[in-house]
Design a protein around this motif. Structure first.
Motif, mmCIF file in Angstrom:
data_model
loop_
_atom_site.group_PDB
_atom_site.id
_atom_site.type_symbol
_atom_site.label_atom_id
_atom_site.label_comp_id
_atom_site.label_asym_id
_atom_site.label_seq_id
_atom_site.Cartn_x
_atom_site.Cartn_y
_atom_site.Cartn_z
ATOM 1 N N ARG A 141 0.821 -1.215 0.000
ATOM 2 C CA ARG A 141 0.000 0.000 0.000
ATOM 3 C C ARG A 141 0.855 1.265 0.000
ATOM 4 O O ARG A 141 0.341 2.362 -0.152
ATOM 5 N N LEU A 142 2.153 1.103 0.222
ATOM 6 C CA LEU A 142 3.074 2.234 0.192
ATOM 7 C C LEU A 142 3.668 2.313 -1.201
ATOM 8 O O LEU A 142 4.326 1.378 -1.661
ATOM 9 N N GLY A 143 3.436 3.398 -1.911
ATOM 10 C CA GLY A 143 3.873 3.466 -3.304
ATOM 11 C C GLY A 143 4.644 4.715 -3.655
ATOM 12 O O GLY A 143 4.636 5.712 -2.921
ATOM 13 N N ILE A 144 5.325 4.634 -4.802
ATOM 14 C CA ILE A 144 6.011 5.770 -5.404
ATOM 15 C C ILE A 144 5.395 5.993 -6.782
ATOM 16 O O ILE A 144 5.233 5.045 -7.558
ATOM 17 N N CYS A 145 5.029 7.232 -7.075
ATOM 18 C CA CYS A 145 4.343 7.556 -8.325
ATOM 19 C C CYS A 145 5.130 7.057 -9.535
ATOM 20 O O CYS A 145 6.343 7.258 -9.640
ATOM 21 N N GLU A 146 4.426 6.408 -10.472
ATOM 22 C CA GLU A 146 5.058 5.834 -11.656
ATOM 23 C C GLU A 146 5.054 6.777 -12.855
ATOM 24 O O GLU A 146 5.495 6.401 -13.939
ATOM 25 N N ALA A 147 4.560 7.995 -12.676
ATOM 26 C CA ALA A 147 4.518 8.953 -13.784
ATOM 27 C C ALA A 147 5.802 9.782 -13.789
ATOM 28 O O ALA A 147 5.954 10.678 -12.970
ATOM 29 N N PRO A 148 6.749 9.469 -14.679
ATOM 30 C CA PRO A 148 7.998 10.232 -14.696
ATOM 31 C C PRO A 148 7.736 11.675 -15.110
ATOM 32 O O PRO A 148 6.845 11.929 -15.919
ATOM 33 N N PRO A 149 8.471 12.653 -14.569
ATOM 34 C CA PRO A 149 9.578 12.475 -13.618
ATOM 35 C C PRO A 149 9.138 12.497 -12.160
ATOM 36 O O PRO A 149 9.968 12.539 -11.264
ATOM 37 N N THR A 159 -9.704 -0.063 -3.162
ATOM 38 C CA THR A 159 -10.225 -1.364 -2.733
ATOM 39 C C THR A 159 -9.507 -2.528 -3.401
ATOM 40 O O THR A 159 -9.419 -3.613 -2.838
ATOM 41 N N ASN A 160 -8.994 -2.305 -4.607
ATOM 42 C CA ASN A 160 -8.351 -3.408 -5.333
ATOM 43 C C ASN A 160 -6.838 -3.247 -5.472
ATOM 44 O O ASN A 160 -6.211 -3.871 -6.318
ATOM 45 N N ARG A 161 -6.252 -2.409 -4.656
ATOM 46 C CA ARG A 161 -4.794 -2.208 -4.635
ATOM 47 C C ARG A 161 -4.253 -1.869 -6.030
ATOM 48 O O ARG A 161 -3.219 -2.386 -6.449
ATOM 49 N N SER A 162 -4.941 -0.995 -6.727
ATOM 50 C CA SER A 162 -4.599 -0.719 -8.122
ATOM 51 C C SER A 162 -3.927 0.635 -8.336
ATOM 52 O O SER A 162 -3.562 0.971 -9.467
ATOM 53 N N ARG A 163 -3.751 1.404 -7.289
ATOM 54 C CA ARG A 163 -3.200 2.753 -7.464
ATOM 55 C C ARG A 163 -1.734 2.704 -7.908
ATOM 56 O O ARG A 163 -0.946 1.922 -7.394
ATOM 57 N N ARG A 164 -1.390 3.559 -8.874
ATOM 58 C CA ARG A 164 -0.019 3.620 -9.377
ATOM 59 C C ARG A 164 0.536 5.041 -9.409
ATOM 60 O O ARG A 164 1.717 5.233 -9.641
ATOM 61 N N TYR A 165 -0.326 6.015 -9.167
ATOM 62 C CA TYR A 165 0.097 7.411 -9.268
ATOM 63 C C TYR A 165 -0.300 8.170 -8.005
ATOM 64 O O TYR A 165 -1.249 7.802 -7.316
ATOM 65 N N CYS A 166 0.437 9.261 -7.756
ATOM 66 C CA CYS A 166 0.201 10.023 -6.530
ATOM 67 C C CYS A 166 -1.035 10.917 -6.625
ATOM 68 O O CYS A 166 -1.572 11.332 -5.599
ATOM 69 N N SER A 167 -1.473 11.211 -7.848
ATOM 70 C CA SER A 167 -2.593 12.139 -8.015
ATOM 71 C C SER A 167 -3.289 11.892 -9.348
ATOM 72 O O SER A 167 -2.748 11.209 -10.231
ATOM 73 N N ASP A 168 -4.483 12.464 -9.496
ATOM 74 C CA ASP A 168 -5.203 12.368 -10.766
ATOM 75 C C ASP A 168 -4.417 13.059 -11.875
ATOM 76 O O ASP A 168 -4.448 12.622 -13.034
ATOM 77 N N ARG A 169 -3.732 14.126 -11.521
ATOM 78 C CA ARG A 169 -2.943 14.856 -12.524
ATOM 79 C C ARG A 169 -1.858 13.962 -13.118
ATOM 80 O O ARG A 169 -1.673 13.921 -14.339
ATOM 81 N N CYS A 170 -1.136 13.244 -12.257
ATOM 82 C CA CYS A 170 -0.079 12.353 -12.750
ATOM 83 C C CYS A 170 -0.672 11.179 -13.525
ATOM 84 O O CYS A 170 -0.094 10.736 -14.522
#
Length: 218
Positions: A141-149, A159-170
């Motif tokens: 559940r602890l992540g680092i945003c995958e949208a470079p840079p 609910t499904n552990r699917s988050r990959r970005y820190c924000s909607d913008r990224c």
């Protein structure tokens, strides 16, 4: 867990720096005070010395997020345990001014701040909050945003552990970049196909010319 919300302090501190962009907002005592979500006495205790202290804590907390994002749960736990040992907390039961419908206090766990300085108190509560998130929800559940840079930290509460970005913008930026990359690839494939089908000076297409190449030269 009531204490889980303290993990937001860890996210706020880590994201005060953007290494890939060379940006750092943690440059003054005013910036330190802004990190404290509720402000109050802890923020007022901050001094210029806390800038350096919190920068050091920030690097260590980022390392926890990065280890978790890379799937190295053991290292993430070891790094977090080191912080918890160095910056212990004093939990206590608190009611504050929260009351139920019968007027009784809404008792909950709270972290008392008896640290020697503002940065130590901040680091202690942030580390404890992160520890609760990790043990209750999982290190993934602890992540680092995958949208470079961007390399911002985030807590995945989906609910499904699917988050990959820190924000909607990224997320939007990454999706747009992926779409453009697909379009470029499709265009390159179409261009190669057209070149193969284009007739040369003899009237033959590139594919036909290739088919007539003697077997000994293929």
């Amino acid at each position: 867990m009531e204490l889980a919300y303290y993990s937001d302090l860890a996210v706020r501190l880590v994201n005060s720096e953007e290494p890939a962009r060379g940006a750092d907002t943690l440059t003054s005592v005013e910036a330190v005070r802004e990190l404290f979500a509720a402000g109050g006495q802890a923020a007022r205790r901050a001094t210029d010395a806390d800038v350096t202290r919190l920068r050091a804590a920030r690097a260590r907390l980022r390392a926890v997020f990065e280890a978790a994002a890379e799937g190295d749960e053991v290292r993430a736990v070891d790094l977090l345990n080191a912080l918890l040992l160095e910056f212990p907390v004093s939990p206590q039961i608190s009611g504050h001014e929260l009351r139920d419908e019968d007027g009784r206090p809404h008792w909950h766990m709270h972290i008392a701040d008896y640290a020697a300085n503002a940065s130590a108190g901040y680091t202690a509560t942030a580390s404890m909050g992160l520890a609760f998130q990790l043990t209750e929800l999982g290190a993934d559940r602890l992540g680092i945003c995958e949208a470079p840079p961007c390399r911002n930290a985030y807590l995945d509460t989906s609910t499904n552990r699917s988050r990959r970005y820190c924000s909607d913008r990224c997320a939007t930026r990454a999706n747009v970049a992926a779409y453009r990359a697909r379009k470029r690839l499709d265009a390159e494939r179409s261009d190669r196909a057209r070149r193969r089908e284009r007739p040369d000076d003899s009237g033959r297409t590139a594919d036909a010319t290739q088919d007539r190449t003697p077997a000994t030269e293929r």
